[in-house]
Structure formats: C-alpha cells, structure tokens
Design an enzyme around this catalytic site. Structure first.
Site, PDB file in Angstrom:
ATOM      1  N   LEU A   1      -4.471  -5.526  -4.294  1.00 39.79           N
ATOM      2  CA  LEU A   1      -3.400  -4.516  -4.294  1.00 39.79           C
ATOM      3  C   LEU A   1      -2.065  -5.110  -3.841  1.00 39.79           C
ATOM      4  O   LEU A   1      -1.955  -5.631  -2.730  1.00 39.79           O
ATOM      5  CB  LEU A   1      -3.795  -3.365  -3.358  1.00 39.79           C
ATOM      6  CG  LEU A   1      -2.803  -2.189  -3.327  1.00 39.79           C
ATOM      7  CD1 LEU A   1      -2.749  -1.473  -4.651  1.00 39.79           C
ATOM      8  CD2 LEU A   1      -3.152  -1.229  -2.200  1.00 39.79           C
ATOM      9  N   ASP A   2      -1.054  -5.014  -4.699  1.00 42.24           N
ATOM     10  CA  ASP A   2       0.317  -5.441  -4.378  1.00 42.24           C
ATOM     11  C   ASP A   2       0.413  -6.931  -4.039  1.00 42.24           C
ATOM     12  O   ASP A   2       1.329  -7.360  -3.336  1.00 42.24           O
ATOM     13  CB  ASP A   2       0.903  -4.599  -3.230  1.00 42.24           C
ATOM     14  CG  ASP A   2       0.954  -3.119  -3.569  1.00 42.24           C
ATOM     15  OD1 ASP A   2       1.067  -2.797  -4.763  1.00 42.24           O
ATOM     16  OD2 ASP A   2       0.867  -2.291  -2.647  1.00 42.24           O
ATOM     17  N   GLU A   3      -0.571  -7.717  -4.512  1.00 31.92           N
ATOM     18  CA  GLU A   3      -0.591  -9.142  -4.176  1.00 31.92           C
ATOM     19  C   GLU A   3      -0.337 -10.027  -5.395  1.00 31.92           C
ATOM     20  O   GLU A   3      -0.364 -11.248  -5.293  1.00 31.92           O
ATOM     21  CB  GLU A   3      -1.946  -9.529  -3.560  1.00 31.92           C
ATOM     22  CG  GLU A   3      -2.276  -8.874  -2.233  1.00 31.92           C
ATOM     23  CD  GLU A   3      -1.628  -9.559  -1.038  1.00 31.92           C
ATOM     24  OE1 GLU A   3      -0.756 -10.440  -1.236  1.00 31.92           O
ATOM     25  OE2 GLU A   3      -1.986  -9.203   0.101  1.00 31.92           O
TER      26      GLU A   3
ATOM     27  N   GLY B   1       0.796  -1.227   0.000  1.00 34.31           N
ATOM     28  CA  GLY B   1       0.000   0.000   0.000  1.00 34.31           C
ATOM     29  C   GLY B   1       0.823   1.269   0.000  1.00 34.31           C
ATOM     30  O   GLY B   1       1.952   1.291  -0.491  1.00 34.31           O
TER      31      GLY B   1
END
Lengths: 300, 300, 300, 300
Positions: free
Chosen positions: B244-246, B218
């Site tokens: 998100l960001d995964e 994040g």
C-alpha cells in the site's frame, strides 16, 4: 563581536526603543479584542501589526493574539502599562507576555561537523537580517572554529558522545546560564539531548531536521529518501522535545529532485533548504512570532 | 466521444504519423550511444529529443535512453526498422521498445465519491492537453455519471466493498480487456486492489495518494497532517504495487498551509495539488516518458 | 443552472445565512479598532477573521480593515446593525460596507476564442470552489457554446470588432444590467473596452493578462517573451481601467521555462498559470477580500 | 586564499583530472550525434552527461550539444584528442571547444556598497559549492574590504564615477589582465561599463539586475515595483552587453510580496532572490553549462 555588527545592533536598539509586542493566549470568549484594543488606545499605543487566531471560529476554542505597537517614551511607561494590564489578565484569565524589541535576544548555536547551517546564520547576522546577540557557539568538533572566532564570537569545543553525555551537558548548561541564553539553535548538532537538558530550556531549543517530517524521522534521511525514490526532499525546523523529531514544527520547505540525484546530490540540494528553513525559524523566534500550542505552532 | 475531442485526436494522429520513440534500458557499456545514433542516422531518422541516464556515471550501472524521432513515411518503414534493430538488441542485450505516437493510448479512469481528480483529467482532455482515448470510467458510486456521460464516455457503476472484491474485479477486468486498456488511472478510487488485479496490469496502474509519501501512508492523511501540525501538505502519484502506497513514485508536489488551516481546509488545498500531480503523471505516461527501475522511476 | 450546482449554492446560502463582512477604509487615526471591536461585541457578533493594514504604520496614512463575523439571526438584525453603525461612520469619517455572504454574486464571463480560462472557472464552479451565480457568458465567437450551455448557462454570441464597438457594448451592457451583474470576468476576451463601458462597471471588471506585468504590456506577450529569452513567463490578473494593462494588480504568478520552449510551448505552459491566477482573483473578489486603493490592491 | 579553501580546490582538481567537456554548436545536420558519439567511443571516453538542443527540431536550425566525459590519463591524451577532432570540425563546420574541469576558472567580483551578493558568492565559495579561484574583488567603495581580506582575497578600492570612467576602467582592465581573469561578476556594481570594457570581456561579464527583466529596466526597480503594485518581485542574471539590462538572460527567479511590503521591504525580500539567482548563474558559468546564441542563452 565585530564592530560593524555591534553598530548595527546599537542602531536597531535605538530605532526600536519604543516598540513592544503583546502576546496573549486564553480561552476564546467575547470581548477580548475590544477590551485589549481599548486598553492599548487608552495607553496611547500606536498599533503596527496585529494578528489573531482562534482554534474554533465558532467559539469555545483557544484564542491567540499578537500585537506589535509603539508607545512614546516607552521606557518610562512600561511599569504602569504592565501593572494596568494585570486587571485585564485577571478578568479574562489570560496568559500574556509583553516583549520589548530593544531587548536583543542572546543566542547559542550548537553545531557538529557540517557547517552550512551555522554559516547561514552567521551570514544573516552579518547582513543585519538576524537581530540577535550570538553569544557563543558550542561544537563537538573543532572544525568550525575558523568561521566563528574571526567574528568575535567565543567558540567552545566540547567533545561529546553518549557515554559522557551527562557531564558534557553540565558543562554546556553552565555556559548557557552564564551567558543568559534565550534561544538555543541546533544548527545540525548530531547529538541527542537528555530530557533534563530539554526541560531546562523548554520551547527555547530550535532544531533543523533534514527531511520533511514526519517522513524520514531519525538518521540518514537523504539516503532513505534516495532509496524510496522521492521526487521532493525537504527540511523541517521544530522545537526539541523528548520525542526524537516529534516536537512542534515551526517551518518546512522542500526542493525538487529527480532520478539523476543520488543521495550525495540530494544532500547538497537539501543543505540549501535546511539553511533557509532554519534561518526563517530563528528569525521568527527572535521576532516573538511563534506560539507553541500543544504539539503545534501558531506562527504570526 | 464528443465530436470536438475526436477531431483533436484525429488532427494529433495525422500530425504525428511519422513520429516514434525508442526506449532502451540495459547494462551500461561503452558504445551504445554511438551505435544507436548511427542506426537512427542510417535509417534517416531526425532526432527530436534525446535523454539518457546511467545509475553509475563511472560505469557498471544500468543505462537508460529515450529518443524521440521522426522518419519520413514511417508506416512503411516500421517493419524494416524494428527488424534491423534486432541485431543491436542482441549485441548489447538491450531491453528496447519502439512506441508510435499516433497509436493513441486507451485509458480507464477509476473514481469513488470525490470527483476532483476525475474532473481535472476530463478538463485536460477537453483542452487537448491529454492525448488519450478515455475509453471508460468505472466507479463504486453513481455520483460522477453526470460529468462523464455528456462527454460521450461510458460510465460503469460497479458497487464494491471488501466482501465482494473478487467478483467486482472480475467484472472490472473483463471491461478493461474488452476495451483493450493501456493505462488505468485511480483518480481517488478508495478500494484496495488484489494482487491478481495488480499483476494483470503491472506498471499500468497509476494512483494518486493525498500526502507527500512516505509521510502519512494509508487512510486519512489530511487529518493526520493536521494533527502533526505540518506546514506543508502534498500529493504523490505512483504506480500501484501490492504494498500500500509503496509503489514507484512518479511525481510529487506540495502546497503551503499554516495554523489557520484545519483538516477540512487542508483537504481543499490538497485537492488542487492532487489534481495537478496526477495530471502530470498521466501525461508523462501517455508520452512514454516514465521508465520503472526497481522501486523508482526515471522520468525523461 | 445544473441541479447539482444549484443545490450546492443553496446549501452554501443556508450555511452562511448569519455571516457578514465589514470592510472599512479611512484616514488612519487612533481608536478605530477599539471602537469597531466594541461595536461588534455590543451587537453579539462572533468575529471569525480580521485583517487590517495601514499604509503608514507610524500614523498619518490610510487605514483598512476587513472583519468577517457571524450574528445569530442576522436577517432580523441587519437594519439595526447598519443603522447603529452610522454613528461610527460619521465619527471617524469611514468609508464602510457591510457584505452578506448569502447574497451570492452574479457573474458574467467574457471570452474570445481560447477557452482555457473559461473552462477553469466553469470547473471551479462545478467543484463548488466558486460560490457564484454565473449568469451568462458573452463571446465574440460561437466556439465555446458547447462548454457553456450543457451547464445551464445562457451563451450570447455577439460578434465584435473595433468598427462596431459602440453598438456591441450597448448590447452587452443591456444584458449585464438585465442580469444585475456584480462581477465581469474577462477570461481572455481579446477586445478593447471603451471608457464608457469601463466607467459603467468600475472596479467590477477583472482581466487576465498573459504576462507578469509590467513586462510585455499589450499584444503577443508569449512571442515577445520568447524573443527576449526570458526564463520565467507569467500571468497577471487586474482590474480593467482605461490604460491598457495598467489597472490595479490583484494577483500574479509565473512558471519556469527554458531554451527548449518556443513561443508555442510558452503559450501552453502559460495557459496553466493564467487559469490559476484568474481563478484566485475571481475567488477573492467573490469573498470581498480585495480593496482597491489608488492603483494598487489590498488583498486580505 | 584561506588554507581550507585552497585544500578543497586541490582535492577537486585531483578528483577531476580526467574530466572534460565538449561544447559544440553548428548548423543542424544529420549524423553529428552519431559521429561525435563514435569519436568519443573510439577515444575510450566514458560519457557522464550529454545534453543537446536544436532550435528547430524539424531540421534547418542551429544545433548545440554539451558532453561531459572522462578519459583515463587525460593529460597525456589531450593533444591527440583535440588533433583528431579537427577532422570532424572541418567535416561538419563545427564551432567546438574542449574544456578541462581541473583548469579552475579565475573570477573577479565587482561590488559597490551593498554587499549581499558578494557575501553570497564568498559563502558558496567557502562551502565548496563554487569551484573557482576568486582572484580579486574590485569596488568603488572601501566598505566590503573587511569581508574579503580575511579570506585571503586581494581587495582593490577604485573610486569611480562617470567623469573618470575611462581611467578607472584602464586600471581595472590592467588588474583583470594581470590576474588572467576568466569571469567577471558584477555583484551589484552600480557603475555603467563602457563599450570598450564590454568588448574586452565579451560574454565573460555576468550581472545581476534586481527585477524580473524586461520589467523595470534601469534604476530603482524596487521603488518602481512598489509604485506599480506588483505581487511578485524578481531578479535577473544576464551577460552584460552595451544595451543596459538587455543582454542574454541566464537565470531569473521571483519572490511573492503583498500590499504590506513597501519598497524597503521589497528590497530586503529581493536581496535573497538576487543572491540565489546570481549564485546559480555563476555556478553554471564555471561548469561551462551556458551557450550564448544571439540574445539568448542555452543552459544545459
């Protein structure tokens, strides 16, 4: 302790009998460096190394300095030196400590089943890279006894689990106090410590966690690293506080992995990182290089 | 496109006109390597590089192979080659793709205010290290125009925020389709993409995140890294998914920091890591080296 | 110079108008640090960073210190400051220099055919990471003109070979003097410089050599590295002296290679190392961090 | 040998009783991979890992392949397997060897005074990372005996100098033959070996040199590195040939140093690099990963 190690320690003490370290932290304010430099000059100190840091270079922050120095015939100067320094402490409201290099620190190592971090520390110790008195090893398993006792170090097998935690810690604390331990190293000791234990040895307990914190806090970090598909795995050495894996970080390092490495392979690769990260942190602790400030460390 | 870059691309295409890559994944089963090797031999292919991986070396897992090869007069063999391979695909139930090296990929770069990742990609491109057609740059700011247009690349300034996301993405998708884009690089593009956008370009969107994921998912990772007192900062390049960001991680790297580095200094140090991590990921994508498998990548 | 770069430089100068550096070297002797600290304190200096080093910690060696500090309204204090310091210089027989951060250094870049090091420097400059006035680029080829002139930097194509070396250098020296150049960067300039040239710009010429010196001194290091079968290739940035590749080393780094990398691949991999090693060296030079001592450098 | 190590070796042998490696080198020619793959498939082999390399990807060079595989009930298949392979060997004029993983290699370690490399190997061995039978340690000093004998390894103190070299080597060779040694590791053994000794154990003697070769060939590399003012020091593991420090390089690594590190400090830092470089090289040797080709190594 084995004779060749005892001999190394004796030589080290003799070579460093005039060597001391002065660690200071205080509110940043003009004139500290000038005053302390003048003080050491007036006391015929030869400065060997000096490091300083201020949280805010523009002033108004916290100021830290570590000075390593030698004074001829230090043993007979110590009292006067410390007494004379009291005035400066008062003037600048310093938190200050003198450390004497020939006062070898007493270390206790805690270990569970996996011996690699213990072995690394013993190795560094045998090689003369870790100038400490490793006074005892405590384990909740009996499996590492055979690495420890041949070196002349007492090995205490104290089985532990969460139901008997209180009584286990009482036994441990008694041993640690009896041996006047300065530093406790959790070399992959897989038991949680109580707030009482942590408080008793505040900023004296160094842990190694097998991930680059704050990633993978808690259990089974290699398995979770594998599941996430990371390309780097790491290890973190930190002081133990009551928040699991949240204490001030001393040192971290990583190693590269790729898709061929499963959790088992990552664990193997990671052990090598754990070993060197923990050994560096312990060495810095012995050399009085670490200052804890809030939840961070300054490593000089 | 600037003439000296166009010239480099032309030379590259000419030098690689006979070069292809075969990427396969399937259930691991005996005989695949033997069969595929025989197939390529029968078609007079010269194997230049071959990489294989199986999720379970003891069998029963997923199998992956990437073979780079050359065939004399490839242009005139392609149809026969692909047609003949259909039989093997059926026999082993393969997922398989042929890629032809002289089919230069079309790339779109998205950027917000900070230009360092964009500049790195443009630099690598000018140096001849990124054999792509950088077809357009899209930004929600106008500030990077002056780096882009002198190189002969169209620059589209499309202001964006979460209220107008849908219409912004429609405009973006129209441009990307018009240019027949193969790869979208988010070179520090600070807008969230909708599931519709992500689905439209599945496994074609490469992002750079300014932390070693899964740490500091994040916003504001450098500020949080500073607050936590880490000794390493990192960057992660990954495919964009709806979490998100995964998404599947392609590449990560880190740089060492210490107590003297505040959040601003970490950001500066980190930018250099971001640049090289993203550039490597993009290069591997162009070279067809990455296979996405579940939430992980195999990078050959 | 492009307007956005000029603007960055102006902001930098404004932000650093009160910032200075004091560099000292002298015979090690008691009381220097105390005296200099007191001097700066008396002149209301706020010390931002301080580094010291002594060749022999036990005394009798050479002593070096670099202090970065700020003084309110520095412009109007400079004369008094430097004048007051004369007394200390005399007392301790110091070699000492004050450097003022807003006096942006003038840089000339020399390049031959391969532009990667030049491009890296221009990139860092555009990104605001190299606070210099890149006043001109001199090349014995015309090929890099198109990277340089769009940035508003004059490009001088001066063909060179060993037969016309003297007249070529005269022309170069005239240009360098006209532009009042402080630093000359040989960004893969493949011509030997005469002792006259080297003497004229002593300790001001920084070269990048494409090997980890002292391995592979001289021509074709990548070819020789390949022949020798090394597993690491490197790059070295050093000051130019009259002994080829023997000058004081500023920075070195390496990259891993393996049996698959031929000389051509090593060259490609090595270029990335050359770029970052040279950029670091130039940055340290601009920041007055390097002191030459004999054939070595102290990098603070 | 200590019981817990013997137990680890037994487990390893049992777990790997069906595992073999096939190493091939030959003139590059079409059809090898297809033929060998088909051969292994026909013999019910499960391929665990496969690596190949050709000195010239365009053909006409030398070709190398290493395949690690498992065959059910290997012990009873070995004869047939090797016999059947003779035909392929003839057809392609292969140099080929089958290696069986449960045939633990016998290792002799030579050491002089400095024990750090010896200790590292013993450490890796105790940890289960070096699956070998360390059959004996030979030293020209008696100082390391106390590390070796407690592990149940015979220690031979054979004083040596250049006047008695011939008779010393005869004694050593007799011991090595008696123990049927497969690999000789010179873990900082500071005596020159005669051509006769080197020839007797061709490509079986692994040395560690304390510099990144070809820099600082010969004596006192750390002192010379310090004199030259390098910013990196390194270590190199290589096969011993008759040209001092000129044999095929297996592995190299470096560590960063700076102006504060004198020759003594470099030596300390370097020892850590020496340890890991040598341990990696020995591990690869035990895993049959290294092929010597001319004066280079291919490490698969």
């Amino acid at each position: 302790m084995k004779s060749y190690i005892a001999e190394k320690l004796e030589t080290f003490k003799k070579n460093n009998k005039n060597r001391a370290r002065l660690l200071i932290n205080c509110d940043d304010q003009p004139g500290i460096v000038a005053t302390v430099s003048q003080f050491l000059y007036d006391h015929q100190a030869n400065i060997l190394e000096s490091n300083q840091y201020s949280t805010d270079p523009n002033g108004g922050g916290e100021f830290f300095i570590r000075i390593e120095f030698e004074i001829e015939d230090l043993k007979n100067q110590v009292n006067q030196l410390e007494q004379d320094f009291e005035e400066i402490k008062d003037q600048f409201q310093l938190e200050a400590t003198f450390k004497y290099v020939d006062q070898i620190k007493k270390v206790a190592i805690f270990v569970s089943k996996e011996p690699h971090c213990l072995l690394e520390l013993l190795w560094e110790w045998q090689s003369g890279d870790l100038m400490a008195d490793i006074s005892l090893v405590i384990s909740n398993h009996d499996t590492s006894r055979e690495f420890v006792e041949p070196l002349g170090i007492p090995y205490y097998h104290i089985p532990a689990n969460k139901d008997i935690r209180k009584q286990v810690e009482e036994e441990q604390i008694a041993l640690l106090k009896e041996h006047e331990i300065d530093v406790i190293v959790l070399a992959r000791y897989m038991q949680i410590l109580t707030p009482h234990f942590v408080e008793t040895f505040k900023n004296k307990i160094i842990n190694i966690h097998h991930s680059f914190l704050p990633a993978f806090i808690g259990a089974k970090p290699y398995e979770r690293a594998y599941q996430r598909g990371v390309k780097l795995i790491g290890a973190t050495s930190h002081y133990v506080t009551n928040d699991l894996d949240e204490g001030p970080i001393i040192e971290q390092d990583i190693s590269r992995v790729d898709h061929r490495d499963n959790a088992e392979a990552m664990k193997k690769i990671g052990q090598s990182v754990e070993r060197s990260v923990l050994a560096r942190a312990v060495k810095w602790q012995l050399d009085d290089r670490i200052i804890v400030y809030g939840n961070k460390t300054i490593v000089f």
